[in-house]
Design a protein around this motif. Structure first.
Motif, PDB file in Angstrom:
ATOM      1  N   GLY A   1      56.563  73.047  49.499  1.00 44.93           N
ATOM      2  CA  GLY A   1      56.785  72.277  50.713  1.00 44.93           C
ATOM      3  C   GLY A   1      58.065  71.476  50.631  1.00 44.93           C
ATOM      4  N   THR A   2      58.444  70.921  51.773  1.00 44.44           N
ATOM      5  CA  THR A   2      59.626  70.080  51.843  1.00 44.44           C
ATOM      6  C   THR A   2      59.274  68.769  52.539  1.00 44.44           C
ATOM      7  OG1 THR A   2      60.327  71.129  53.919  1.00 44.44           O
ATOM      8  CG2 THR A   2      61.281  71.988  51.862  1.00 44.44           C
ATOM      9  N   CYS A   3      59.967  67.733  52.146  1.00 45.35           N
ATOM     10  CA  CYS A   3      59.875  66.437  52.805  1.00 45.35           C
ATOM     11  C   CYS A   3      61.304  66.008  53.107  1.00 45.35           C
ATOM     12  CB  CYS A   3      59.182  65.408  51.912  1.00 45.35           C
ATOM     13  SG  CYS A   3      59.107  63.764  52.663  1.00 45.35           S
ATOM     14  N   ASN A   4      61.625  65.934  54.377  1.00 41.89           N
ATOM     15  CA  ASN A   4      62.959  65.521  54.810  1.00 41.89           C
ATOM     16  C   ASN A   4      62.809  64.252  55.632  1.00 41.89           C
ATOM     17  OD1 ASN A   4      64.789  67.861  54.007  1.00 41.89           O
ATOM     18  ND2 ASN A   4      63.054  68.868  54.982  1.00 41.89           N
ATOM     19  N   LEU A   5      63.634  63.261  55.304  1.00 36.78           N
ATOM     20  CA  LEU A   5      63.520  62.019  56.054  1.00 36.78           C
ATOM     21  C   LEU A   5      64.873  61.408  56.321  1.00 36.78           C
ATOM     22  CD1 LEU A   5      63.873  59.421  53.904  1.00 36.78           C
ATOM     23  CD2 LEU A   5      61.586  60.128  53.283  1.00 36.78           C
ATOM     24  N   GLU A   6      64.884  60.575  57.357  1.00 35.99           N
ATOM     25  CA  GLU A   6      66.036  59.747  57.690  1.00 35.99           C
ATOM     26  C   GLU A   6      65.631  58.305  57.409  1.00 35.99           C
ATOM     27  OE1 GLU A   6      67.591  60.469  61.655  1.00 35.99           O
ATOM     28  OE2 GLU A   6      66.868  62.551  61.528  1.00 35.99           O
ATOM     29  N   PHE A   7      66.602  57.493  56.974  1.00 40.04           N
ATOM     30  CA  PHE A   7      66.298  56.099  56.675  1.00 40.04           C
ATOM     31  C   PHE A   7      67.474  55.224  57.041  1.00 40.04           C
ATOM     32  CE2 PHE A   7      68.125  57.900  52.792  1.00 40.04           C
ATOM     33  CZ  PHE A   7      69.077  56.962  52.426  1.00 40.04           C
ATOM     34  N   ARG A   8      67.206  53.940  57.117  1.00 37.68           N
ATOM     35  CA  ARG A   8      68.237  52.937  57.335  1.00 37.68           C
ATOM     36  C   ARG A   8      68.094  51.897  56.240  1.00 37.68           C
ATOM     37  NH1 ARG A   8      71.967  52.236  60.745  1.00 37.68           N
ATOM     38  NH2 ARG A   8      71.192  53.841  62.139  1.00 37.68           N
ATOM     39  N   ARG A   9      69.199  51.554  55.605  1.00 39.07           N
ATOM     40  CA  ARG A   9      69.160  50.528  54.567  1.00 39.07           C
ATOM     41  C   ARG A   9      68.917  49.167  55.194  1.00 39.07           C
ATOM     42  NH1 ARG A   9      73.457  52.222  49.876  1.00 39.07           N
ATOM     43  NH2 ARG A   9      72.154  53.882  49.019  1.00 39.07           N
ATOM     44  N   VAL A  10      67.985  48.421  54.628  1.00 42.02           N
ATOM     45  CA  VAL A  10      67.630  47.105  55.148  1.00 42.02           C
ATOM     46  C   VAL A  10      68.802  46.159  54.946  1.00 42.02           C
ATOM     47  CG1 VAL A  10      66.065  45.135  54.856  1.00 42.02           C
ATOM     48  CG2 VAL A  10      65.170  47.483  54.773  1.00 42.02           C
ATOM     49  N   GLY A  11      69.137  45.413  56.002  1.00 46.67           N
ATOM     50  CA  GLY A  11      70.212  44.437  55.917  1.00 46.67           C
ATOM     51  C   GLY A  11      71.600  45.027  56.034  1.00 46.67           C
ATOM     52  N   GLY A  12      71.689  46.290  56.349  1.00 51.15           N
ATOM     53  CA  GLY A  12      72.999  46.924  56.466  1.00 51.15           C
ATOM     54  C   GLY A  12      73.034  47.883  57.638  1.00 51.15           C
ATOM     55  N   SER A  13      74.182  48.469  57.834  1.00 49.90           N
ATOM     56  CA  SER A  13      74.336  49.390  58.951  1.00 49.90           C
ATOM     57  C   SER A  13      74.267  50.854  58.524  1.00 49.90           C
ATOM     58  CB  SER A  13      75.681  49.129  59.641  1.00 49.90           C
ATOM     59  OG  SER A  13      76.746  49.359  58.722  1.00 49.90           O
ATOM     60  N   LEU A  14      74.123  51.101  57.229  1.00 51.27           N
ATOM     61  CA  LEU A  14      74.157  52.479  56.755  1.00 51.27           C
ATOM     62  C   LEU A  14      72.837  53.202  56.979  1.00 51.27           C
ATOM     63  CD1 LEU A  14      76.096  52.152  53.382  1.00 51.27           C
ATOM     64  CD2 LEU A  14      76.918  53.101  55.544  1.00 51.27           C
ATOM     65  N   ALA A  15      72.950  54.387  57.505  1.00 54.58           N
ATOM     66  CA  ALA A  15      71.806  55.278  57.648  1.00 54.58           C
ATOM     67  C   ALA A  15      71.955  56.396  56.632  1.00 54.58           C
ATOM     68  CB  ALA A  15      71.744  55.851  59.063  1.00 54.58           C
ATOM     69  N   GLY A  16      70.848  56.997  56.276  1.00 56.85           N
ATOM     70  CA  GLY A  16      70.907  58.071  55.295  1.00 56.85           C
ATOM     71  C   GLY A  16      69.845  59.103  55.545  1.00 56.85           C
ATOM     72  N   ARG A  17      69.860  60.093  54.673  1.00 55.50           N
ATOM     73  CA  ARG A  17      68.857  61.156  54.741  1.00 55.50           C
ATOM     74  C   ARG A  17      68.503  61.592  53.331  1.00 55.50           C
ATOM     75  NH1 ARG A  17      73.648  64.017  57.881  1.00 55.50           N
ATOM     76  NH2 ARG A  17      75.035  63.403  56.251  1.00 55.50           N
ATOM     77  N   GLN A  18      67.299  62.088  53.217  1.00 56.16           N
ATOM     78  CA  GLN A  18      66.792  62.550  51.922  1.00 56.16           C
ATOM     79  C   GLN A  18      66.030  63.848  52.137  1.00 56.16           C
ATOM     80  OE1 GLN A  18      64.565  59.788  49.216  1.00 56.16           O
ATOM     81  NE2 GLN A  18      62.863  61.088  49.809  1.00 56.16           N
ATOM     82  N   SER A  19      66.303  64.809  51.287  1.00 54.60           N
ATOM     83  CA  SER A  19      65.577  66.082  51.308  1.00 54.60           C
ATOM     84  C   SER A  19      64.952  66.281  49.943  1.00 54.60           C
ATOM     85  CB  SER A  19      66.524  67.253  51.584  1.00 54.60           C
ATOM     86  OG  SER A  19      67.129  67.113  52.835  1.00 54.60           O
TER      87      SER A  19
END
Length: 129
Positions: free
Chosen positions: A87-105
């Motif tokens: 299986g796969t788990c793909n997610l989007e996130f936002r760092r708390v206290g900052g403007s950066l968004a990210g993704r993880q696969s």
């Protein structure tokens, strides 16, 4: 091939493993994170600023990272299973206290010891890393 795609019991199992990983990451529980990664030289993790090959490099990186992973809020997650053991788990996130968004696969494999991450990738959106 769609046979075995997203079987409800398998999705539930993998969701629980992904939840456990997110909790371990948030609390910087190195032992729990290690237990959720496949203990193999074939395991890999591409991070925001590092490429790690094998569980030994992944463990060393985690031990050397002061304070653990920056706090984040998951904004979207997609879990997909393929048969009973992959299986796969793909997610989007936002760092708390900052403007950066990210993704993880993450690619997960069900082993005799439970679900394990065999490959992972983390990146920040809008950066060159």
């Amino acid at each position: 091939m769609t046979r075995g795609l997203n079987l409800p019991d398998v999705v539930a199992e993998l969701t629980a493993a992904c939840d456990a990983y997110e909790a371990a990451l948030a609390s910087n529980d190195l032992e729990a994170m290690d237990s959720l990664f496949w203990d193999s030289p074939e395991t890999l993790r591409y991070g925001v600023g590092e490429n790690l090959y094998g569980i030994a490099e992944i463990r060393q990186f985690r031990k050397a990272r002061p304070g653990g992973s920056p706090e984040r809020t998951v904004t979207r997650r997609v879990i997909t299973t393929y048969g009973a053991d992959m299986g796969t788990c793909n997610l989007e996130f936002r760092r708390v206290g900052g403007s950066l968004a990210g993704r993880q696969s993450q690619t997960w494999l069900k082993t005799n010891d439970g679900w394990k991450v065999v490959a992972a990738h983390v990146s920040l959106i809008g950066t060159s890393s």
